[in-house]
Design a protein around this motif. Structure first.
Motif, mmCIF file in Angstrom:
data_model
loop_
_atom_site.group_PDB
_atom_site.id
_atom_site.type_symbol
_atom_site.label_atom_id
_atom_site.label_comp_id
_atom_site.label_asym_id
_atom_site.label_seq_id
_atom_site.Cartn_x
_atom_site.Cartn_y
_atom_site.Cartn_z
ATOM 1 N N PHE A 37 0.816 -1.220 0.000
ATOM 2 C CA PHE A 37 0.000 0.000 0.000
ATOM 3 C C PHE A 37 0.847 1.266 0.000
ATOM 4 O O PHE A 37 0.358 2.346 0.314
ATOM 5 N N LYS A 38 2.109 1.128 -0.365
ATOM 6 C CA LYS A 38 3.043 2.254 -0.344
ATOM 7 C C LYS A 38 2.557 3.412 -1.199
ATOM 8 O O LYS A 38 2.578 4.566 -0.766
ATOM 9 N N ASP A 39 2.095 3.136 -2.399
ATOM 10 C CA ASP A 39 1.673 4.207 -3.302
ATOM 11 C C ASP A 39 0.475 4.968 -2.760
ATOM 12 O O ASP A 39 0.418 6.198 -2.861
ATOM 13 N N VAL A 40 -0.468 4.259 -2.165
ATOM 14 C CA VAL A 40 -1.641 4.916 -1.583
ATOM 15 C C VAL A 40 -1.231 5.739 -0.365
ATOM 16 O O VAL A 40 -1.668 6.879 -0.193
ATOM 17 N N LEU A 41 -0.381 5.167 0.482
ATOM 18 C CA LEU A 41 0.047 5.857 1.693
ATOM 19 C C LEU A 41 0.961 7.043 1.403
ATOM 20 O O LEU A 41 1.065 7.955 2.224
ATOM 21 N N ASN A 42 1.632 7.027 0.268
ATOM 22 C CA ASN A 42 2.531 8.135 -0.063
ATOM 23 C C ASN A 42 1.781 9.432 -0.339
ATOM 24 O O ASN A 42 2.394 10.498 -0.410
ATOM 25 N N ASN A 43 0.471 9.382 -0.485
ATOM 26 C CA ASN A 43 -0.322 10.603 -0.654
ATOM 27 C C ASN A 43 -0.460 11.365 0.663
ATOM 28 O O ASN A 43 -0.869 12.515 0.668
ATOM 29 N N ILE A 44 -0.129 10.728 1.780
ATOM 30 C CA ILE A 44 -0.195 11.336 3.109
ATOM 31 C C ILE A 44 1.231 11.599 3.574
ATOM 32 O O ILE A 44 2.118 10.765 3.387
ATOM 33 N N LYS A 45 1.445 12.742 4.191
ATOM 34 C CA LYS A 45 2.791 13.081 4.667
ATOM 35 C C LYS A 45 2.797 13.248 6.179
ATOM 36 O O LYS A 45 1.858 13.772 6.764
ATOM 37 N N ILE A 46 3.886 12.791 6.790
ATOM 38 C CA ILE A 46 4.126 12.961 8.224
ATOM 39 C C ILE A 46 5.488 13.627 8.370
ATOM 40 O O ILE A 46 6.502 13.061 7.965
ATOM 41 N N GLY A 47 5.506 14.823 8.922
ATOM 42 C CA GLY A 47 6.781 15.527 9.121
ATOM 43 C C GLY A 47 7.550 15.744 7.840
ATOM 44 O O GLY A 47 8.772 15.722 7.840
ATOM 45 N N GLY A 48 6.855 15.913 6.730
ATOM 46 C CA GLY A 48 7.517 16.134 5.452
ATOM 47 C C GLY A 48 7.876 14.860 4.704
ATOM 48 O O GLY A 48 8.362 14.928 3.576
ATOM 49 N N PHE A 49 7.666 13.713 5.325
ATOM 50 C CA PHE A 49 7.978 12.449 4.676
ATOM 51 C C PHE A 49 6.693 11.746 4.263
ATOM 52 O O PHE A 49 5.693 11.785 4.973
ATOM 53 N N LYS A 50 6.733 11.072 3.150
ATOM 54 C CA LYS A 50 5.570 10.317 2.685
ATOM 55 C C LYS A 50 5.317 9.151 3.642
ATOM 56 O O LYS A 50 6.258 8.518 4.118
ATOM 57 N N LEU A 51 4.046 8.886 3.918
ATOM 58 C CA LEU A 51 3.684 7.876 4.908
ATOM 59 C C LEU A 51 4.143 6.473 4.507
ATOM 60 O O LEU A 51 4.581 5.695 5.351
ATOM 61 N N GLY A 52 4.078 6.131 3.229
ATOM 62 C CA GLY A 52 4.556 4.823 2.779
ATOM 63 C C GLY A 52 6.042 4.650 3.050
ATOM 64 O O GLY A 52 6.494 3.602 3.512
ATOM 65 N N PHE A 53 6.815 5.701 2.784
ATOM 66 C CA PHE A 53 8.253 5.680 3.073
ATOM 67 C C PHE A 53 8.484 5.550 4.575
ATOM 68 O O PHE A 53 9.334 4.790 5.025
ATOM 69 N N TRP A 54 7.697 6.308 5.368
ATOM 70 C CA TRP A 54 7.854 6.278 6.818
ATOM 71 C C TRP A 54 7.606 4.875 7.362
ATOM 72 O O TRP A 54 8.362 4.392 8.206
ATOM 73 N N GLN A 57 10.502 2.602 6.530
ATOM 74 C CA GLN A 57 11.757 2.892 7.219
ATOM 75 C C GLN A 57 11.650 2.873 8.743
ATOM 76 O O GLN A 57 12.554 2.390 9.411
ATOM 77 N N GLN A 58 10.569 3.417 9.298
ATOM 78 C CA GLN A 58 10.465 3.565 10.749
ATOM 79 C C GLN A 58 9.238 2.897 11.347
ATOM 80 O O GLN A 58 9.325 2.303 12.419
ATOM 81 N N GLY A 59 8.113 3.038 10.698
ATOM 82 C CA GLY A 59 6.846 2.582 11.270
ATOM 83 C C GLY A 59 6.815 1.114 11.617
ATOM 84 O O GLY A 59 6.318 0.727 12.676
ATOM 85 N N SER A 60 7.350 0.285 10.745
ATOM 86 C CA SER A 60 7.319 -1.154 11.031
ATOM 87 C C SER A 60 8.194 -1.495 12.234
ATOM 88 O O SER A 60 7.871 -2.412 12.997
#
Length: 87
Positions: A37-54, A57-60
């Protein structure tokens, strides 16, 4: 089968159920949110970073650490339930 063996079998089955549930959550977060779901989540940003990336890298990692604490709590309750706790 003795009562002690029945108790141990029930304890182990419940433990495996907890493991299956928690590992499923971990898989869904790490693989699902970070990859599928990275592409869908990348539409949302947290602290300037895309949510899928977050999540990738960190969320999991955060979710995994939280699941460790949840597992410890569940196992402490399970130990008390079956009389395996040591006070």
């Amino acid at each position: 089968m003795s009562e002690k063996q029945k108790k141990a079998t029930a304890y182990w089955k419940e433990n495996l159920r907890y493991l299956l549930i928690l590992l499923t959550i971990w898989f869904a977060v790490s693989y699902g949110a970070g990859i599928i779901f990275k592409d869908v989540l990348n539409n949302i940003k947290i602290g300037g970073f895309k949510l899928g990336f977050w999540f990738a890298q960190q969320g999991s990692i955060y979710v995994f650490v939280i699941l460790i604490f949840v597992y410890v709590r569940l196992m402490n309750k399970l130990d008390k339930k079956y009389g395996y706790d040591v006070d």
